[in-house]
Design a protein around this motif. Structure first.
Motif, mmCIF file in Angstrom:
data_model
loop_
_atom_site.group_PDB
_atom_site.id
_atom_site.type_symbol
_atom_site.label_atom_id
_atom_site.label_comp_id
_atom_site.label_asym_id
_atom_site.label_seq_id
_atom_site.Cartn_x
_atom_site.Cartn_y
_atom_site.Cartn_z
ATOM 1 N N GLN A 137 0.837 -1.204 0.000
ATOM 2 C CA GLN A 137 0.000 0.000 0.000
ATOM 3 C C GLN A 137 0.871 1.252 0.000
ATOM 4 N N VAL A 138 0.320 2.284 -0.576
ATOM 5 C CA VAL A 138 0.977 3.591 -0.629
ATOM 6 C C VAL A 138 0.016 4.627 -0.058
ATOM 7 N N GLN A 139 0.521 5.462 0.820
ATOM 8 C CA GLN A 139 -0.278 6.540 1.393
ATOM 9 C C GLN A 139 0.232 7.876 0.839
ATOM 10 N N LEU A 140 -0.726 8.747 0.510
ATOM 11 C CA LEU A 140 -0.399 10.050 -0.066
ATOM 12 C C LEU A 140 -1.051 11.155 0.748
ATOM 13 N N VAL A 141 -0.293 12.186 1.047
ATOM 14 C CA VAL A 141 -0.821 13.322 1.817
ATOM 15 C C VAL A 141 -0.444 14.613 1.102
ATOM 16 N N GLU A 142 -1.473 15.364 0.682
ATOM 17 C CA GLU A 142 -1.238 16.644 -0.007
ATOM 18 C C GLU A 142 -1.213 17.793 0.988
ATOM 19 N N SER A 143 -0.549 18.857 0.579
ATOM 20 C CA SER A 143 -0.566 20.102 1.341
ATOM 21 C C SER A 143 -0.266 21.252 0.394
ATOM 22 N N GLY A 144 -0.560 22.467 0.854
ATOM 23 C CA GLY A 144 -0.176 23.641 0.087
ATOM 24 C C GLY A 144 -1.293 24.381 -0.608
ATOM 25 N N GLY A 145 -2.517 23.893 -0.510
ATOM 26 C CA GLY A 145 -3.618 24.610 -1.139
ATOM 27 C C GLY A 145 -3.950 25.888 -0.392
ATOM 28 N N GLY A 146 -4.855 26.669 -0.970
ATOM 29 C CA GLY A 146 -5.262 27.905 -0.324
ATOM 30 C C GLY A 146 -5.971 28.840 -1.268
ATOM 31 N N LEU A 147 -6.096 30.077 -0.835
ATOM 32 C CA LEU A 147 -6.760 31.122 -1.609
ATOM 33 C C LEU A 147 -5.701 32.069 -2.166
ATOM 34 N N VAL A 148 -5.802 32.352 -3.456
ATOM 35 C CA VAL A 148 -4.823 33.232 -4.104
ATOM 36 C C VAL A 148 -5.550 34.081 -5.140
ATOM 37 N N GLN A 149 -5.025 35.246 -5.414
ATOM 38 C CA GLN A 149 -5.616 36.108 -6.432
ATOM 39 C C GLN A 149 -5.180 35.665 -7.824
ATOM 40 N N SER A 150 -5.989 36.019 -8.791
ATOM 41 C CA SER A 150 -5.658 35.716 -10.182
ATOM 42 C C SER A 150 -4.266 36.271 -10.521
ATOM 43 N N GLY A 151 -3.457 35.441 -11.185
ATOM 44 C CA GLY A 151 -2.087 35.812 -11.506
ATOM 45 C C GLY A 151 -1.075 35.381 -10.470
ATOM 46 N N GLY A 152 -1.546 34.919 -9.340
ATOM 47 C CA GLY A 152 -0.668 34.497 -8.260
ATOM 48 C C GLY A 152 -0.141 33.085 -8.436
ATOM 49 N N SER A 153 0.592 32.624 -7.424
ATOM 50 C CA SER A 153 1.233 31.309 -7.466
ATOM 51 C C SER A 153 0.965 30.531 -6.186
ATOM 52 N N LEU A 154 0.986 29.216 -6.324
ATOM 53 C CA LEU A 154 0.921 28.301 -5.193
ATOM 54 C C LEU A 154 1.780 27.098 -5.519
ATOM 55 N N ARG A 155 2.282 26.433 -4.478
ATOM 56 C CA ARG A 155 2.989 25.171 -4.676
ATOM 57 C C ARG A 155 2.337 24.109 -3.816
#
Length: 123
Positions: free
Chosen positions: A1-19
């Protein structure tokens, strides 16, 4: 089995960046590809990007080419999705996925899924 955990989402304005980050644990040696999918409100889950876990080859949906970059850190068992020049239509829940298959892209080929992380882009 493989477990996956995401992080890094959020609210950003148009033209912005997220990782976004996706940390894998468990039988990670069995992974062939890792990918990102997204599901906008009321719509189906669609392919965004994929990376070959061993060779590092990358693949992108046309809608994100030139704006998103997928990368990996094998030592940390982590995959990243750098998202630049974000648009309101990028708003979705983003899911990390992994497969033991040598084929990428089709949702049903990915056996392991994270819980998802919300990305909201305001105009």
């Amino acid at each position: 089995q493989v477990q996956l955990v995401e992080s890094g989402g959020g609210l950003v304005q148009s033209g912005g960046s997220l990782r976004l980050s996706c940390a894998a644990s468990g039988r990670t040696f069995s992974i062939y590809h890792m990918g990102w999918f997204r599901q906008p409100p009321g719509k189906e889950r669609d392919f965004v990007a994929d990376i070959s876990w061993r060779g590092g080859s990358t693949y992108y949906a046309d809608s994100v080419k030139g704006r998103f970059t997928i990368s990996r850190d094998n030592a940390k068992n982590t995959v990243y999705l750098q998202m630049n020049n974000l648009k309101p239509e990028d708003t979705a829940i983003y899911y990390c996925a992994a497969t033991r298959s040598p084929y990428y892209g089709a949702l049903q080929r990915y056996e392991y899924w994270g819980q998802g992380t919300q990305v909201t882009v305001s105009s």
